[in-house]
Design an enzyme around this catalytic site. Structure first.
Site, short mmCIF file in Angstrom:
data_model
loop_
_atom_site.label_atom_id
_atom_site.label_comp_id
_atom_site.label_asym_id
_atom_site.label_seq_id
_atom_site.Cartn_x
_atom_site.Cartn_y
_atom_site.Cartn_z
N GLU A 198 -6.91 0.01 7.44
CA GLU A 198 -7.08 0.40 8.84
C GLU A 198 -6.19 1.59 9.17
O GLU A 198 -5.71 1.74 10.29
CB GLU A 198 -6.83 -0.77 9.79
CG GLU A 198 -7.90 -1.81 9.78
CD GLU A 198 -7.97 -2.59 8.48
OE1 GLU A 198 -9.02 -2.55 7.82
OE2 GLU A 198 -6.99 -3.25 8.11
N GLU B 168 -6.85 -10.37 -1.16
CA GLU B 168 -6.68 -10.19 0.28
C GLU B 168 -7.24 -11.41 0.98
O GLU B 168 -8.43 -11.49 1.25
CB GLU B 168 -7.41 -8.93 0.79
CG GLU B 168 -6.67 -7.64 0.63
CD GLU B 168 -7.37 -6.49 1.35
OE1 GLU B 168 -7.95 -6.73 2.42
OE2 GLU B 168 -7.34 -5.38 0.84
N TYR C 184 -2.79 -8.14 14.22
CA TYR C 184 -3.68 -8.80 13.27
C TYR C 184 -3.70 -10.32 13.40
O TYR C 184 -4.32 -11.01 12.61
CB TYR C 184 -3.25 -8.40 11.84
CG TYR C 184 -4.29 -8.53 10.76
CD1 TYR C 184 -5.19 -7.50 10.54
CD2 TYR C 184 -4.37 -9.67 9.97
CE1 TYR C 184 -6.14 -7.61 9.53
CE2 TYR C 184 -5.32 -9.78 8.96
CZ TYR C 184 -6.20 -8.75 8.75
OH TYR C 184 -7.15 -8.85 7.75
N TYR D 39 0.84 -1.19 0.00
CA TYR D 39 0.00 0.00 0.00
C TYR D 39 0.88 1.25 0.00
O TYR D 39 1.95 1.28 0.61
CB TYR D 39 -0.85 0.06 1.27
CG TYR D 39 -2.06 -0.82 1.32
CD1 TYR D 39 -3.08 -0.71 0.37
CD2 TYR D 39 -2.23 -1.76 2.34
CE1 TYR D 39 -4.21 -1.49 0.44
CE2 TYR D 39 -3.36 -2.55 2.43
CZ TYR D 39 -4.35 -2.42 1.47
OH TYR D 39 -5.47 -3.19 1.54
N ASN E 45 -9.64 0.87 -4.15
CA ASN E 45 -9.62 -0.32 -3.29
C ASN E 45 -11.02 -0.57 -2.74
O ASN E 45 -11.60 0.32 -2.11
CB ASN E 45 -8.64 -0.14 -2.12
CG ASN E 45 -8.54 -1.39 -1.28
OD1 ASN E 45 -8.36 -2.49 -1.80
ND2 ASN E 45 -8.67 -1.25 0.03
N GLU E 46 -11.55 -1.74 -3.01
CA GLU E 46 -12.87 -2.13 -2.52
C GLU E 46 -13.89 -1.02 -2.74
O GLU E 46 -14.69 -0.71 -1.84
CB GLU E 46 -12.78 -2.52 -1.04
CG GLU E 46 -11.94 -3.76 -0.79
CD GLU E 46 -11.85 -4.16 0.67
OE1 GLU E 46 -11.88 -3.26 1.53
OE2 GLU E 46 -11.76 -5.37 0.95
#
Length: 663
Positions: free
Chosen positions: A126, A265, A335, A80, A184-185
């Site tokens: 996030e 992902e 995570y 990213y 993205n999404e």
């Protein structure tokens, strides 16, 4: 090559031709739609990749994390690029030092990893506001992630800076970048603006050329894929080990009938919210899901390496989800990932490595070991009076990691240091964005308009305190107002008494219905339904002050007030001989912020949990000289206050369990 097969929980996958081999070609990376595969230099190719966020990892550790990924059998790293990390103000760009994304990409290439780049402009991750800069909200009516002209102008300006740095590193030009994601999404966002996606497609093509593979990633719901895909962009999906693989890839096939199967992902864990439980996904489930996908010939990118949601020498960057309310993300971005917050290989990583070995040869050589950890022990704090300047020099601190006294100063006593330009006057409260304060804290000050001899209600409209407000009256701490929590306090006082409200930004929304997440007091406070007027706003620059040596470089102001409400504590400890990674916990503390040697390690909130420790990388620490600690406690420190440095983290604790890490 992709063969016919059956995924768990679904019917047999339709038989398709095996991706045939082809003669070697010039350096290229392309989609073979009829063969159902990617082609790298003309040969059939399938990647197994892992995500790594360079902005969350100290630069000194980039090589360690990338090498561990390579030795796990991964062929590519997905990266990213957070826009707000590199353009903190309009037209002000930062690609130096820890933010040198070109150096990161070059290092990945040197270690033999291909790169799948995700430059946004929105990335989610996030990360604060999904990577979008807060200064976009200086235009309060802007429609983010849409064809709004103001938004597109800012996006185009950014991409014309970033993408020329990327183009020479594309695979066809001798670099390692095999594909680039656009947005993205997007299908999860309410706008569903195809003109916006078309604009991005045109800009990416103009700046990167006609040959680079551009793709999208979306969830598997039909509505998400309808709004998130566009002809000219290869459509991929994302899902985790609990999904029905046949149905998930079947959703991809509805919008991308031919070409390779891609899970962009694969969720090997999940994020934590303050006040929730620590997320955990079993190694066995993750490994089995990966094996099932690889048996179908799919290409997979996994969430592999995670670190704290903060970056070197700047304010932490964790964002927030909006799911039936505001849910801020913890500082730690561990995570439950295959590589831990500290970069250590876990059981999950070795399970993934075993699966990969069934489909391709692993690199020769051992997996790099976990980094050494050290428990520096307890650092005792106490409220002390101001000392002579010479007594506060580095030479005055003990040369062993023994208990040391920490100085103390109320935040209200040091506004001249934290807001050297002075306050902004306004009849009514203004948002952070209106006064161009991106992160951190703003102090709102007014005065009681009348005597209040009996308890009266000081209140805010629902959802107007963004995100937490620490209330002081006559400099005495009264309590906290919260965005989706308590919105009223009972107060007493006299006409003219000073009322202070310290507003904290807990992270702008990075996923949810609306990204225009303004911070501060969005509406006025009222005293028994009468709006308060005549405000002074102090935008606080705490990070720059701490990075420049305050409060260690100047005498602290003495105070006789109780240690409740926002206050600073300082001290030091040494790491003799060498430095090691460590974890710090906060026994008896409430909520606040920690810096070591000017490095902002992020928020602690042991009363809310689940995160109980902050990771301290060895690169932050000094060897043979004092490591300066600065703590901003917002609600109330314990008596006597202390920090405890451990050699392991504690994530899954809440208030009722916090005693487990105080011994």
């Amino acid at each position: 090559p992709r063969a016919a097969g059956r995924a768990p929980g679904g019917p047999a996958w339709p038989r398709v031709p095996l991706c045939p081999q082809a003669a070697p070609a010039a350096r290229s990376f392309q989609v073979d739609y009829e063969g159902g595969c990617f082609r790298k230099d003309g040969a059939a190719f399938r990647y197994v990749a892992g995500s790594l966020h360079y902005a969350r990892v100290p630069r000194r550790a980039w090589g360690d994390r990338l090498l561990k990924m390579r030795m796990s059998g991964l062929s590519a790293v997905q990266v990213y690029v957070p826009w707000n990390y590199h353009e903190p103000l309009p037209g002000v760009y930062d690609f130096a030092g820890e933010r040198d994304v070109e150096a990161f990409l070059d290092l990945a290439a040197e270690l033999g990893l291909l790169v799948i780049l995700r430059p946004g402009p929105y990335i989610c991750a996030e990360w604060e506001m999904g990577g979008l800069p807060a200064w976009l909200l200086w235009k309060p009516d802007i429609v983010l992630r849409s064809s709004d002209p103001d938004y597109l102008a800012a996006v185009d300006s950014w991409l014309h800076v970033l993408l020329p740095k990327i183009k020479p590193r594309l695979y066809q030009y001798g670099g390692s970048i095999i594909s680039v994601q656009v947005e993205n999404e997007y299908g999860s966002y309410y706008a569903c603006d195809s003109d916006y996606l078309r604009h991005l497609l045109g800009t990416f093509r103009a700046l990167l050329g006609p040959d680079v593979l551009l793709f999208t990633t979306d969830g598997t719901r039909a509505e998400e894929l309808r709004c998130g895909t566009l002809p000219g962009l290869y459509a991929t999906v994302d899902f985790g080990p609990g999904s029905n693989i046949t149905e998930a890839f079947g959703a991809q096939r509805l919008v991308q009938p031919k070409g390779p199967l891609v899970n962009s992902e694969y969720y090997t864990g999940w994020l934590d919210y303050w006040g929730g439980a620590h997320a955990s996904v079993s190694s066995a489930r993750v490994a089995q899901g990966l094996e099932d996908m690889l048996r179908l010939g799919a290409n997979v990118n996994m969430q592999v390496a995670r670190s704290p949601s903060r970056s070197p020498l700047c304010f932490p960057w964790p964002g927030a989800d909006f799911k039936e309310g505001y849910k801020p993300v913890t500082t730690s971005y561990d995570y439950d990932a295959p590589l831990s917050e500290a970069g250590d290989p876990t059981e999950k990583l070795f399970a993934i490595r075993t699966v990969i070995s069934k489909f391709q040869a692993l690199p020769v050589g051992p997996m790099p070991p976990a980094s050494p950890k050290h428990a520096y022990g307890r650092v005792a704090l106490q409220k002390v009076r101001a000392a002579p300047r010479a007594a506060q020099s580095c030479l005055a601190w003990p040369r062993r990691p023994a208990p040391v006294s920490l100085q103390y100063a109320d935040l209200l006593d040091v506004l001249d240091v934290l807001c050297p330009s002075g306050p902004i006057q306004s009849q009514f409260p203004l948002t952070f964005e209106a006064i161009k304060q991106a992160h951190g804290f703003v102090l709102y000050r007014t005065h009681l308009p009348r005597d209040v001899p009996a308890p009266a209600t000081l209140s805010a409209p629902p959802h107007s305190v963004c995100d937490r407000g620490y209330v002081m009256l006559r400099t005495e701490y009264q309590g906290t107002l919260e965005r989706d929590g308590q919105t009223a306090l009972q107060v007493t006082g006299s006409e003219g008494d000073t009322l202070d409200v310290l507003l904290e930004n807990m992270g702008r929304i990075n996923f949810g219905a609306n990204f225009s997440d303004f911070k501060g007091l969005l509406r006025n406070l009222s005293l028994e339904s009468s709006p308060l007027r005549g405000w002074l706003l102090y935008p606080l620059a705490i990070d720059p002050a701490v990075q420049q040596g305050w409060p260690h470089a100047a005498p602290a102001k003495s105070s006789s007030r109780a240690a409740a409400g926002p206050a600073f504590y300082t001290g030091a400890f040494e790491s003799p001989g060498s430095t090691w990674d460590t974890f710090v916990t906060f026994p008896g503390w409430s909520k606040g912020q920690l810096w070591i040697n000017g490095f902002n390690l992020g928020r602690y909130w042991p009363r809310r949990g689940p995160q109980q420790t902050l990771f301290v990388p060895s690169s932050v620490l000094h060897s043979g000289r004092p490591n300066n600690i600065t703590v901003l406690e917002l609600e109330g420190a314990p008596a006597p206050p202390s920090l405890l440095f451990l050699d392991r983290p504690f994530f899954n604790r809440t208030l009722s369990h916090s005693a487990a890490v105080t011994k």
